[in-house]
Design an enzyme around this catalytic site. Structure first.
Site, PDB file in Angstrom:
ATOM      1  N   LYS A  49       3.044 -15.373   1.965  1.00  0.00           N
ATOM      2  CA  LYS A  49       2.960 -16.069   0.670  1.00  0.00           C
ATOM      3  C   LYS A  49       4.407 -16.356   0.268  1.00  0.00           C
ATOM      4  O   LYS A  49       4.887 -15.951  -0.797  1.00  0.00           O
ATOM      5  CB  LYS A  49       2.226 -15.165  -0.339  1.00  0.00           C
ATOM      6  CG  LYS A  49       1.865 -15.854  -1.644  1.00  0.00           C
ATOM      7  CD  LYS A  49       0.737 -16.851  -1.533  1.00  0.00           C
ATOM      8  CE  LYS A  49       0.503 -17.540  -2.856  1.00  0.00           C
ATOM      9  NZ  LYS A  49      -0.400 -18.698  -2.752  1.00  0.00           N
TER      10      LYS A  49
ATOM     11  N   ASP B 261     -11.375  -8.588   7.212  1.00  0.00           N
ATOM     12  CA  ASP B 261     -12.767  -8.441   6.778  1.00  0.00           C
ATOM     13  C   ASP B 261     -13.449  -9.804   6.726  1.00  0.00           C
ATOM     14  O   ASP B 261     -14.630  -9.940   7.075  1.00  0.00           O
ATOM     15  CB  ASP B 261     -12.849  -7.776   5.404  1.00  0.00           C
ATOM     16  CG  ASP B 261     -12.936  -6.261   5.501  1.00  0.00           C
ATOM     17  OD1 ASP B 261     -12.613  -5.738   6.587  1.00  0.00           O
ATOM     18  OD2 ASP B 261     -13.320  -5.610   4.522  1.00  0.00           O
TER      19      ASP B 261
ATOM     20  N   TYR C 242       0.821  -1.218   0.000  1.00  0.00           N
ATOM     21  CA  TYR C 242       0.000   0.000   0.000  1.00  0.00           C
ATOM     22  C   TYR C 242       0.857   1.271   0.000  1.00  0.00           C
ATOM     23  O   TYR C 242       0.360   2.353  -0.285  1.00  0.00           O
ATOM     24  CB  TYR C 242      -0.952   0.026   1.205  1.00  0.00           C
ATOM     25  CG  TYR C 242      -2.091  -0.980   1.121  1.00  0.00           C
ATOM     26  CD1 TYR C 242      -2.236  -1.824   0.035  1.00  0.00           C
ATOM     27  CD2 TYR C 242      -3.027  -1.069   2.139  1.00  0.00           C
ATOM     28  CE1 TYR C 242      -3.267  -2.742  -0.039  1.00  0.00           C
ATOM     29  CE2 TYR C 242      -4.070  -1.986   2.077  1.00  0.00           C
ATOM     30  CZ  TYR C 242      -4.181  -2.821   0.983  1.00  0.00           C
ATOM     31  OH  TYR C 242      -5.212  -3.727   0.919  1.00  0.00           O
TER      32      TYR C 242
ATOM     33  N   ASP D  59      -5.636  -6.711   5.623  1.00  0.00           N
ATOM     34  CA  ASP D  59      -6.821  -5.965   5.197  1.00  0.00           C
ATOM     35  C   ASP D  59      -7.913  -6.957   4.784  1.00  0.00           C
ATOM     36  O   ASP D  59      -9.080  -6.873   5.212  1.00  0.00           O
ATOM     37  CB  ASP D  59      -6.421  -5.077   4.011  1.00  0.00           C
ATOM     38  CG  ASP D  59      -7.467  -4.053   3.641  1.00  0.00           C
ATOM     39  OD1 ASP D  59      -8.489  -3.976   4.344  1.00  0.00           O
ATOM     40  OD2 ASP D  59      -7.269  -3.345   2.639  1.00  0.00           O
TER      41      ASP D  59
ATOM     42  N   ASP E  29      -3.504 -17.949   1.164  1.00  0.00           N
ATOM     43  CA  ASP E  29      -4.677 -18.587   0.540  1.00  0.00           C
ATOM     44  C   ASP E  29      -5.248 -19.659   1.474  1.00  0.00           C
ATOM     45  O   ASP E  29      -6.469 -19.751   1.663  1.00  0.00           O
ATOM     46  CB  ASP E  29      -4.331 -19.157  -0.833  1.00  0.00           C
ATOM     47  CG  ASP E  29      -2.984 -19.871  -0.884  1.00  0.00           C
ATOM     48  OD1 ASP E  29      -2.192 -19.721   0.062  1.00  0.00           O
ATOM     49  OD2 ASP E  29      -2.723 -20.578  -1.874  1.00  0.00           O
TER      50      ASP E  29
END
Ligand code: NAD
Length: 362
Positions: free
Chosen positions: A192, A252, A141, A248, A224
């Protein structure tokens, strides 16, 4: 000493839900002797409209001189076509970076009264209590270079950069391990590492941090798989620590396990535990102005603020008890409504929390 709280309502439902949280703070000040003062500032689209920038200098200054910050949410349809450099979300990112709020704490707790509100089977989620620790000021980001460029053949190409320094990984790791020490003593680091070199380093640094915490059990999981496991068997997790973007998304996902994004608070802390507190949801432009938004995530963010930054755990306990009592009484905003409950709006929910707080005097 009087503690100063910066109040930044922002856009959309941010204005509505922060108003309810302020009622709660006022009640604690008036009826329970909480020694605070508040000052309100502009952020996001509202700040852009008034000052031409989503994070005006005076707002950053207010945030810096305050002991804590309470934020509603930023963003909305109205500002979506603005240049990315002045979009409302830039205000939030600027505040996080300007105050070096690198550690985002996102609890996902399932209130027993709301077990039916989850889309998952009650036996999968009941008793859920996860803390997701998300790195907040680094990663893709913020990484440079970034942008959209035109290639030699005239085709446009978008690009962003995932970067983490060892020191950034180390400090977020320590926050997660410290929190785990006060909980179930298990940390799952999500990366990852099979594809991204940056998160291969992430994994190595987490292993290094773990050497200083012999009581903590550290595990690693690819993002994942973590997304899948959160939905399949979420109670296996105690503390999860991960990068800005993975956190992020996963937080959620964890939020929905609990039934409503409108129930979950969050804290963003600097190295001295000064913090910005906000609900995890956004400005919900689809329901803004209707008086139906759930204010409980914001009210519970105030409880987190009192506990983590202002050293006022007793006041935090009171807020959480009052919220519990309101849920016991069957009051529900539409997002957590189920048959047989009493449907209420934003202000009614805030007033009910205050009424229950007042009952807790002595
Ligand atoms: P959102 O969280 O605003 O809304 C997602 C869904 O959840 C919507 O259906 C909304 O009505 C519902 N919802 C959210 N909060 C609720 C509440 N308190 N009570 C009841 N229902 C609630 O996410 P989005 O729709 O992806 O984004 C909308 C805007 O918010 C965008 O501009 C986005 O950039 C911004 N945003 C801001 C923040 C922030 O300020 N921290 C976070 C996420 C998104």
């Amino acid at each position: 000493m009087t503690k100063k709280i910066a109040i930044l309502p922002g856009d959309g439902i941010g204005v509505e839900i922060v108003a309810e949280a302020v009622k709660v703070l006022e009640c604690l000040r008036a009826d329970f002797g909480l020694n605070i003062e508040t000052e309100t500032g502009l952020i996001g689209g509202a700040a852009y409209d008034a000052k031409g920038h989503p994070l005006p200098d005076e707002t950053l200054q207010l945030a810096k001189e305050s002991d804590s910050i309470l934020l509603g949410a930023v963003g909305g349809y109205k500002w979506e076509s603005l240049d990315i450099s002045v979009r409302p979300e830039k205000g939030l990112l600027g505040l996080r970076a300007g105050l070096d709020l690198f550690a985002n704490l996102r609890p996902a707790i399932l209130y027993p009264q709301l077990a039916d509100a989850s889309t998952l089977k009650p036996e999968i989620v009941s008793g859920l209590d996860i803390m997701i620790v998300r790195e907040l000021t680094g990663g893709i980001y913020f990484g440079q270079p970034r942008g959209v460029r035109t290639l030699d053949n005239g085709e446009r190409q978008g690009y962003n950069t995932l970067v983490y320094k060892e020191s950034e990984i180390d400090r977020i790791g320590r926050v997660a391990f410290d929190i785990a020490m006060k909980r179930g003593k298990r940390v799952c680091s999500v990366d990852k590492a099979n594809v991204l070199e940056c998160t291969e380093l992430w994994r190595q640094v987490m292993e290094g941090v773990a050497k200083d915490y012999s009581d903590i059990e550290l595990s690693h999981m690819y993002v994942d798989n973590a997304a899948m496991q959160l939905v399949k068997a979420p109670k296996q997790f105690d503390v999860m620590v991960t990068t800005n973007m993975f956190g992020d998304i996963l937080s959620d996902c964890a939020a929905m396990l609990t039934g409503s994004i409108g129930m979950l608070p969050s804290a963003s802390l600097d190295i001295n535990s000064k913090g910005m507190y906000e609900p995890i949801h956004g400005s919900a432009p689809d329901i803004a102005g209707q008086g139906v938004a759930n204010p409980l995530a914001t009210i519970l963010s105030v409880a987190m603020m009192l506990r983590y930054s202002l050293n006022e755990a007793a006041h935090a306990d009171r807020i959480e008890k009052a919220v519990n009592n309101v849920l016991d009484q069957g009051l529900r905003t539409p997002d957590i409504y189920s048959d047989g409950m009493q449907k209420v709006g934003t202000a009614q929910m805030g007033d009910a929390v205050v009424t229950n707080l007042k009952k807790l005097v002595n």
